[in-house]
Design a protein around this motif. Sequence first.
Motif, PDB file in Angstrom:
ATOM      1  N   ILE A  77       0.849  -1.205   0.000  1.00  0.00           N
ATOM      2  CA  ILE A  77       0.000   0.000   0.000  1.00  0.00           C
ATOM      3  C   ILE A  77       0.879   1.247   0.000  1.00  0.00           C
ATOM      4  O   ILE A  77       0.653   2.183  -0.767  1.00  0.00           O
ATOM      5  N   GLU A  78       1.896   1.251   0.848  1.00  0.00           N
ATOM      6  CA  GLU A  78       2.792   2.414   0.935  1.00  0.00           C
ATOM      7  C   GLU A  78       3.555   2.623  -0.375  1.00  0.00           C
ATOM      8  O   GLU A  78       3.737   3.762  -0.801  1.00  0.00           O
ATOM      9  N   LYS A  79       3.981   1.546  -1.001  1.00  0.00           N
ATOM     10  CA  LYS A  79       4.673   1.668  -2.294  1.00  0.00           C
ATOM     11  C   LYS A  79       3.732   2.203  -3.366  1.00  0.00           C
ATOM     12  O   LYS A  79       4.096   3.090  -4.133  1.00  0.00           O
ATOM     13  N   ARG A  80       2.529   1.662  -3.402  1.00  0.00           N
ATOM     14  CA  ARG A  80       1.575   2.041  -4.453  1.00  0.00           C
ATOM     15  C   ARG A  80       1.144   3.506  -4.331  1.00  0.00           C
ATOM     16  O   ARG A  80       1.046   4.213  -5.329  1.00  0.00           O
ATOM     17  N   TYR A  81       0.888   3.945  -3.098  1.00  0.00           N
ATOM     18  CA  TYR A  81       0.368   5.299  -2.898  1.00  0.00           C
ATOM     19  C   TYR A  81       1.457   6.308  -2.532  1.00  0.00           C
ATOM     20  O   TYR A  81       1.166   7.482  -2.336  1.00  0.00           O
ATOM     21  N   LYS A  82       2.705   5.813  -2.422  1.00  0.00           N
ATOM     22  CA  LYS A  82       3.859   6.665  -2.128  1.00  0.00           C
ATOM     23  C   LYS A  82       3.643   7.556  -0.907  1.00  0.00           C
ATOM     24  O   LYS A  82       3.953   8.737  -0.892  1.00  0.00           O
ATOM     25  N   LYS A  83       3.068   6.923   0.112  1.00  0.00           N
ATOM     26  CA  LYS A  83       2.775   7.626   1.355  1.00  0.00           C
ATOM     27  C   LYS A  83       2.765   6.600   2.490  1.00  0.00           C
ATOM     28  O   LYS A  83       2.198   5.521   2.337  1.00  0.00           O
ATOM     29  N   PRO A  84       3.400   6.923   3.625  1.00  0.00           N
ATOM     30  CA  PRO A  84       3.378   5.968   4.734  1.00  0.00           C
ATOM     31  C   PRO A  84       1.973   5.817   5.317  1.00  0.00           C
ATOM     32  O   PRO A  84       1.192   6.766   5.335  1.00  0.00           O
ATOM     33  N   LEU A  85       1.678   4.634   5.777  1.00  0.00           N
ATOM     34  CA  LEU A  85       0.384   4.343   6.392  1.00  0.00           C
ATOM     35  C   LEU A  85       0.533   4.528   7.896  1.00  0.00           C
ATOM     36  O   LEU A  85       1.350   3.863   8.529  1.00  0.00           O
TER      37      LEU A  85
END
Length: 74
Positions: free
Chosen positions: A41-49
């Motif tokens: 998820i973090e890679k895909r959205y380029k944002k930490p969860l």
Amino acid sequence: MQDIKELFVAIGKPNVDENMQNLLSDGIIDSMDVIMLVVEIEKRYKKPLKSEFIINECFESFETIAAMIDKAMQ
């Protein structure tokens, strides 16, 4: 829901589909799978969860995962 399916394929769980419920509760996925999903998820959205979203309830179905992503990425 295709995005969620792609996340499961990326972590080596292509057999998980959108009709399944209680993914964690029923042992379909485990804590390591959750960690791998978070990474994807973090890679895909380029944002930490944020940790507030990494709770069991958010990983029980495609719907809860999608809702969590929508809320987390706002």
